[in-house]
Design a protein around this motif. Structure first.
Motif, PDB file in Angstrom:
ATOM      1  N   GLU A 102       0.867  -1.181   0.000  1.00 21.33           N
ATOM      2  CA  GLU A 102       0.000   0.000   0.000  1.00 21.33           C
ATOM      3  C   GLU A 102       0.899   1.225   0.000  1.00 21.33           C
ATOM      4  O   GLU A 102       1.718   1.418   0.889  1.00 21.33           O
ATOM      5  N   ARG A 103       0.768   2.053  -1.010  1.00 20.95           N
ATOM      6  CA  ARG A 103       1.562   3.274  -1.151  1.00 20.95           C
ATOM      7  C   ARG A 103       0.633   4.431  -1.460  1.00 20.95           C
ATOM      8  O   ARG A 103      -0.074   4.411  -2.456  1.00 20.95           O
ATOM      9  N   ARG A 104       0.619   5.413  -0.628  1.00 21.08           N
ATOM     10  CA  ARG A 104      -0.165   6.634  -0.806  1.00 21.08           C
ATOM     11  C   ARG A 104      -1.590   6.347  -1.261  1.00 21.08           C
ATOM     12  O   ARG A 104      -2.400   5.885  -0.499  1.00 21.08           O
ATOM     13  N   ASN A 105      -1.880   6.557  -2.545  1.00 15.12           N
ATOM     14  CA  ASN A 105      -3.251   6.423  -3.049  1.00 15.12           C
ATOM     15  C   ASN A 105      -3.511   5.120  -3.792  1.00 15.12           C
ATOM     16  O   ASN A 105      -4.513   5.011  -4.485  1.00 15.12           O
ATOM     17  N   ASN A 106      -2.604   4.155  -3.703  1.00 11.13           N
ATOM     18  CA  ASN A 106      -2.863   2.902  -4.394  1.00 11.13           C
ATOM     19  C   ASN A 106      -2.402   1.724  -3.555  1.00 11.13           C
ATOM     20  O   ASN A 106      -1.597   1.879  -2.641  1.00 11.13           O
TER      21      ASN A 106
END
Length: 195
Positions: A102-106
């Protein structure tokens, strides 16, 4: 009486603006999705057939890395193999979801779903004779994909699965079918949760 009502309303409104931190505990997050589904089906004795349709899902995330999903899909092809008959796959599946990244917005997801599918269509028997019918059997899907936040509670969800279903061959024998399913959906987050 009006003065006391105004005093209570003002007090309640002020309390909602004073809260600056997230609550100590929260429940799971719930999401729904709806979109397009493409399935390529290995038709017994006749090659592959491409089907197009719709997919709907419900998703619940228990933690940052684990959740569950239910999925309903319907894809159809008209005039399968020039037989004048339609072919379709109707599936109802559910199972666990794992979010390894999971990274920022995705975020990336992997899932293993099990349920049942109804597969219908026509297969060549001899010459211009075709066997038409349907088979309802247990099925499963293994796959994954990614989610990308768009704005507000909306996100896009793209996924791909190996879908295992069953159908009847030209000898009227039920046999397993290996399908590939690709979905593209718009997701609506009913209650976003930060872990």
């Amino acid at each position: 009486i009006s003065f006391f009502v105004l005093l209570l309303v003002a007090s309640a409104a002020a309390q909602s603006h004073l809260q600056t931190t997230a609550p100590a505990g929260s429940g799971p997050s719930f999401n729904v999705s709806f979109g397009y589904s493409y399935i390529t089906v290995a038709t017994p004795d006749a090659g592959r057939v491409n089907l197009n349709g719709l997919d709907a899902g419900g998703h619940i995330d228990f933690s940052q890395h684990w959740g569950a999903t239910v999925d309903a899909g319907y894809a159809r092809a008209w005039n399968v193999l020039g037989t004048g008959q339609n072919g379709y796959v109707l599936s109802f599946l559910g199972g666990p979801v794992f979010y390894p990244i999971e990274r920022r917005n995705n975020r990336v997801f992997l899932h293993a779903l099990i349920g049942a599918s109804l597969v219908g269509g026509a297969v060549p028997v001899s010459g211009t004779n075709y066997l038409h019918g349907w088979v309802a059997r247990p099925s499963y899907a293994l796959g994954g994909g990614f989610e990308q936040s768009l704005f507000g509670p909306f996100a896009v969800r793209i996924g791909g699965d190996y879908l295992r279903t069953s159908y009847v061959n030209s000898d009227a024998v039920v046999q397993p079918e290996n399908d590939l399913r690709v979905t593209a959906s718009i997701m609506f987050r009913l209650n976003a949760r930060r872990y």
